[in-house]
Design an enzyme around this catalytic site. Structure first.
Site, mmCIF file in Angstrom:
data_model
loop_
_atom_site.group_PDB
_atom_site.id
_atom_site.type_symbol
_atom_site.label_atom_id
_atom_site.label_comp_id
_atom_site.label_asym_id
_atom_site.label_seq_id
_atom_site.Cartn_x
_atom_site.Cartn_y
_atom_site.Cartn_z
ATOM 1 N N THR A 130 0.857 -1.201 0.028
ATOM 2 C CA THR A 130 -0.137 -0.080 -0.026
ATOM 3 C C THR A 130 0.910 1.252 -0.175
ATOM 4 O O THR A 130 1.783 1.326 0.393
ATOM 5 C CB THR A 130 -0.820 0.112 1.146
ATOM 6 O OG1 THR A 130 -1.537 1.179 1.381
ATOM 7 C CG2 THR A 130 -0.273 -0.220 2.688
ATOM 8 N N ASP A 131 0.182 2.420 -0.477
ATOM 9 C CA ASP A 131 1.084 3.538 -0.485
ATOM 10 C C ASP A 131 0.998 4.132 1.064
ATOM 11 O O ASP A 131 1.995 4.967 1.334
ATOM 12 C CB ASP A 131 0.272 4.680 -1.527
ATOM 13 C CG ASP A 131 -1.216 5.072 -0.997
ATOM 14 O OD1 ASP A 131 -1.721 4.290 -0.235
ATOM 15 O OD2 ASP A 131 -1.514 5.844 -1.667
ATOM 16 N N GLU A 132 0.417 3.443 1.953
ATOM 17 C CA GLU A 132 0.247 4.033 3.357
ATOM 18 C C GLU A 132 1.657 4.090 4.121
ATOM 19 O O GLU A 132 1.932 4.546 5.035
ATOM 20 C CB GLU A 132 -0.902 3.338 3.989
ATOM 21 C CG GLU A 132 -2.189 4.012 3.372
ATOM 22 C CD GLU A 132 -3.511 3.234 4.385
ATOM 23 O OE1 GLU A 132 -3.568 3.550 5.654
ATOM 24 O OE2 GLU A 132 -4.410 3.017 3.727
ATOM 25 N N TYR A 155 -1.713 -0.630 10.878
ATOM 26 C CA TYR A 155 -1.753 -1.293 9.775
ATOM 27 C C TYR A 155 -0.545 -1.056 8.710
ATOM 28 O O TYR A 155 -0.048 -1.757 8.404
ATOM 29 C CB TYR A 155 -3.089 -0.793 9.090
ATOM 30 C CG TYR A 155 -3.206 -1.124 7.671
ATOM 31 C CD1 TYR A 155 -2.958 -2.341 7.011
ATOM 32 C CD2 TYR A 155 -3.382 -0.041 6.591
ATOM 33 C CE1 TYR A 155 -3.081 -2.510 5.560
ATOM 34 C CE2 TYR A 155 -3.242 -0.220 5.258
ATOM 35 C CZ TYR A 155 -3.289 -1.714 4.853
ATOM 36 O OH TYR A 155 -3.065 -1.793 3.287
ATOM 37 N N LYS A 159 2.479 -3.358 7.100
ATOM 38 C CA LYS A 159 2.623 -3.546 5.957
ATOM 39 C C LYS A 159 4.144 -3.144 5.616
ATOM 40 O O LYS A 159 4.667 -3.627 4.668
ATOM 41 C CB LYS A 159 1.550 -2.657 4.940
ATOM 42 C CG LYS A 159 0.186 -3.465 5.082
ATOM 43 C CD LYS A 159 0.116 -4.839 4.514
ATOM 44 C CE LYS A 159 0.526 -4.722 2.958
ATOM 45 N NZ LYS A 159 0.230 -6.071 2.110
#
Length: 347
Positions: A130-132, A155, A159
């Protein structure tokens, strides 16, 4: 090519499974069938001769090894993950177990299978992230593949850890890997706890449409079927050890996205009186809510020739129409644990 797709009964994973099966790849769908999974997501391909399903939790190392021993895949597409930020705030342990330890188990099982097959050059372990992991942007700039990691939630931290493990297994053991980091997905079969389906379903039920804070948080929105196409493109043609950012080239503030959905519903299924936008309600913001995400997709565009096929307006219209036409899919999911309740407030 035989591929194991982890999390193939989830939102993005099922889109990958459906497309891969249609393209003639042999697909083994490995999923634990946790709360956000639904085998109806892959019903359209479930009887195909090149599709099979295995119920397996990636936190169970012995079970994962058994799947790899039986199927000896040519590639792995790892999408299985706990992914809801609000749930990670309330219960981070599950995110560490699945996203970190589960990824470790898969890497080791894949490494053993690759070695047992004689380390074929065409083997791939594709890790979908993810870009998060990159944190939060200001009003300008975009995430590139070289942006330093700066995760802000349990989260995104889990990741980020899994991304680092995948790179380490490539550098240390030579495991052939590719990585992708995507922006926010939306589209058919989206589990009804995420923003887009929450807006649609709350609107249809005449319930308040919750907007965190002032609704000014910005996201880049990627239609899920475009994402599946990009992932299969990277699997086939991505350079080993390299990562690719996948974005929809569609930035929007949350409040603008919600108003777009309301306008579509007003046209497709009008209320008896007023607009669905009348239901918009501002609520206390999420703890540590990242202000803005934006993807620079130059690498995947220039190196692999991939671009998204729909605009945000086109994708949202497809999505709203799908939810209007598929009540039999989403209605049972409203009874699942936590759906419809405000989560992520324990911080």
């Amino acid at each position: 090519m035989k591929i194991i797709v982890t999390g193939g009964a989830g939102f993005i994973g099922s889109a990958v499974v459906r497309q891969a099966v249609r393209e003639g790849l042999e697909v083994v769908n490995l999923d634990a069938l946790t709360y956000a999974a639904c085998l109806d997501n892959v019903a359209s391909v479930s009887n195909a001769p090149n599709y099979s399903f295995v119920k397996c939790d990636i936190t169970d190392r012995a079970a994962v090894d058994a799947v790899f021993d039986e199927h000896a895949p040519d590639a792995v597409m790892h999408l299985a993950a706990e992914s809801h930020v609000d749930r990670s705030i309330d219960g981070p342990g599950a995110f560490i177990e699945t996203n970190v330890m589960g990824t470790y188990n898969l890497l080791e099982a894949a490494r053993a299978s690759w070695a047992a097959q004689g380390k074929p050059e065409g083997f791939r372990f594709h890790h979908i992230s993810t870009d998060e992991v990159f944190g939060s942007l200001g009003e300008t700039g975009q995430f590139t593949e070289d942006t330093p990691y700066d995760p802000r939630s349990p989260y995104s931290a889990s990741k980020a850890a899994s991304d680092h493990l995948v790179r380490a297994w490539h550098e240390t053991y030579g495991l052939p890997v590719v990585l992708t980091n995507c922006s926010n997905n939306y589209g058919p079969f989206h589990f009804p706890e995420k923003l887009v389906p929450v807006v649609i379903l709350n609107a249809l039920h005449g319930r308040p449409i919750p907007i965190y804070g002032k609704g000014e948080n910005v996201r880049d929105w990627l239609y899920v079927e475009d994402h599946a196409d990009a992932l299969l493109t990277v699997l086939r043609r991505g350079e080993l050890g390299r990562s690719y950012n996948i974005g929809g080239e569609n930035e929007a503030r949350n409040i603008d996205l919600v108003q777009m959905i309301c306008a579509l519903l007003d046209r497709m299924q009008p209320r008896e009186s007023g607009s669905y936008a009348d239901l918009i309600t501002y609520v206390t913001d999420r703890p540590g809510h990242d202000a803005r995400y934006a993807i620079d997709p130059t690498r995947i565009s220039t190196e692999l020739g991939w671009r998204p096929s729909v605009t945000l307006e086109q994708g949202l219209e497809k999505t709203v129409r799908w939810y209007l036409d598929n009540e039999a899919w989403w209605r049972p999911l409203l009874e699942r644990d936590g759906v419809g309740n405000r989560l992520g407030t324990k911080a």
